[in-house]
Design an enzyme around this catalytic site. Structure first.
Site: not given
Ligand SMILES: [Zn+2]
Length: 413
Positions: A99, A164
């Site tokens: 992401d 994340e």
């Molecule tokens: Zn990162």
């Protein structure tokens, strides 16, 4: 360095076009979590899986789907690719995330964030550094072994996680909760998601984060008759000054951290009355505390509450304390842990530099591994432009870090 390793390094030098090509294709697929108004990482994960299958012929490739009803297809993809080494003991894990964060104000970009531009020796685009640089380095390190038909000494595991940037609940937290057996305590876990421009920082520890909100209630009155009210602003200011004593009370030093002390800083203050001649009956102020891991947050809170009581008594106000963030630091990875040793050895061999294990102010994804009992380290060589407009990475950092990884794959542990 032995001759095979020299050959592998030479092979990686030839991957400049692959690095640019991969970055370009990855950047074209915006993988934004639902919190950022996106539909998750599925398309990017599919691209990575196809590429890995085709170019790296993994010995095993699995997708672990974390259920998430907020995206249209109902899950967040986490991919694990395994490559067998000939020693077959430990696994060297490299974890990167799929992401990205939104581009933000487009007027601050000098081009389309989702189209990679090559400027001199830089690549520009959203995600090129955070975290595609590490991702591309990790796959190119494996590719060198595959292309030369050399088996690495150690098993290699590449992990590509979702989520994340917005909490990791559907990413590494999910893997560690539901598929912990993937990892063993002897493994080496490396996360190339932060670092400095020389690659001389190995992040092994972090401080606890404590964000406090103090809501002081007194009694509003006219500025000319303070004795008719209770000045919330004055009480809160007194408290702010008194909280400075936390620096003395919690004054241990740890040179691994920069700064080497716990910090207790007043930050945000909410607007109170709009005019000069009113004594405010309410005040809201915030503190951002970064505390060395050898102190417990509960100890700090005890001291904070004592100062609150003192202030309440002195000014006859009420002060409510609430948390907006409150995270006890994970146990640090030891400065002589195997993951630190292998990075250090590779850095000495390839760059003639000695990296330093360090602690930071708080909040990296390695903490989830550390809390689960796996000593992980965060390391890479970065321009440090993550999350900013015109994010970029140096092409040479992609290849140079790939070499460090490739070196580690063949170290005798
Ligand atoms: Zn990162």
């Amino acid at each position: 360095m032995d001759t095979t390793l020299v050959e592998i390094m030479k092979q990686i030098d030839g991957y400049r076009q692959e690095a640019i090509g991969l970055e370009t294709q990855l950047t074209r697929i915006p993988a934004l979590g639902p919190e950022s108004g996106g539909d998750g990482e599925r398309d990017k994960a599919a691209f990575v899986q196809d590429w890995v299958r085709q170019h790296l012929q993994p010995d095993d490739l699995q997708e672990y789907r974390a259920p998430d009803a907020r995206v249209s297809y109902g899950y967040r993809p986490n991919i694990v690719a395994m490559f067998n080494g000939h020693a077959d003991k430990r696994t060297i894990w490299i974890m990167t995330h799929l992401d990205v964060v939104p581009p933000g104000d487009l007027s601050k970009w000098t081009g389309d964030p989702w189209t990679v531009r090559v400027v001199d020796n830089k690549l520009l685009g959203r995600g090129v550094e955070d975290n595609q640089q590490g991702l591309v380095s990790s796959v190119l390190a494996v590719k060198a072994y595959r292309d030369l038909k050399i088996a690495p000494q150690n098993n290699v595991g590449l992990v590509f996680v979702a989520d994340e940037e917005t909490g990791s609940q559907y990413g590494i937290q999910y893997l560690l909760n539901e598929h912990r057996h993937l990892f063993s305590r002897e493994d080496i876990i490396l996360i190339p998601d932060a670092g400095d421009t020389k690659g001389t920082m190995i992040e092994v520890a972090e401080k606890s984060i404590l964000w406090l909100r103090f809501h002081t209630q007194g009694k509003q009155t006219h500025g000319s008759v303070p004795e008719h009210g209770r000045n919330a602003h004055k009480a809160a200011s007194y408290l702010t000054v008194r909280l400075e004593t936390l620096y003395k009370k919690f004054n241990k030093r740890d040179p691994m951290f920069s700064p080497p002390i716990s910090t207790f800083e007043p930050t945000k203050r909410e607007a109170n009355v709009p005019n000069v001649n009113t004594i405010p009956g309410e005040d809201v102020l915030y503190f951002d505390c970064r505390i060395l891991p050898n102190y417990k947050i509960t100890e700090v809170m005890k001291a904070v509450k004592a100062l609150r009581r003192e202030t309440e008594k002195k000014f006859k106000v009420k002060i409510a304390i609430s948390f907006s963030q409150h995270d006890q630091a994970a146990p640090p990875t030891l400065p002589d842990a195997p993951v630190v040793q292998v990075i250090t050895k590779a850095m000495k061999d390839l760059r003639k530099k000695r990296p330093k294990p360090m602690g930071i102010g708080g909040g990296t994804v390695a903490a989830y591994f550390r809390r689960a009992g796996f000593p992980a380290a965060v390391w890479s060589t970065m321009a440090e432009t993550a999350h900013s407009p015109d994010e970029y990475c140096l092409i040479e950092n992609i290849l140079d870090d790939a070499k460090i990884f490739a070196h580690i794959f063949s170290q005798r542990l």
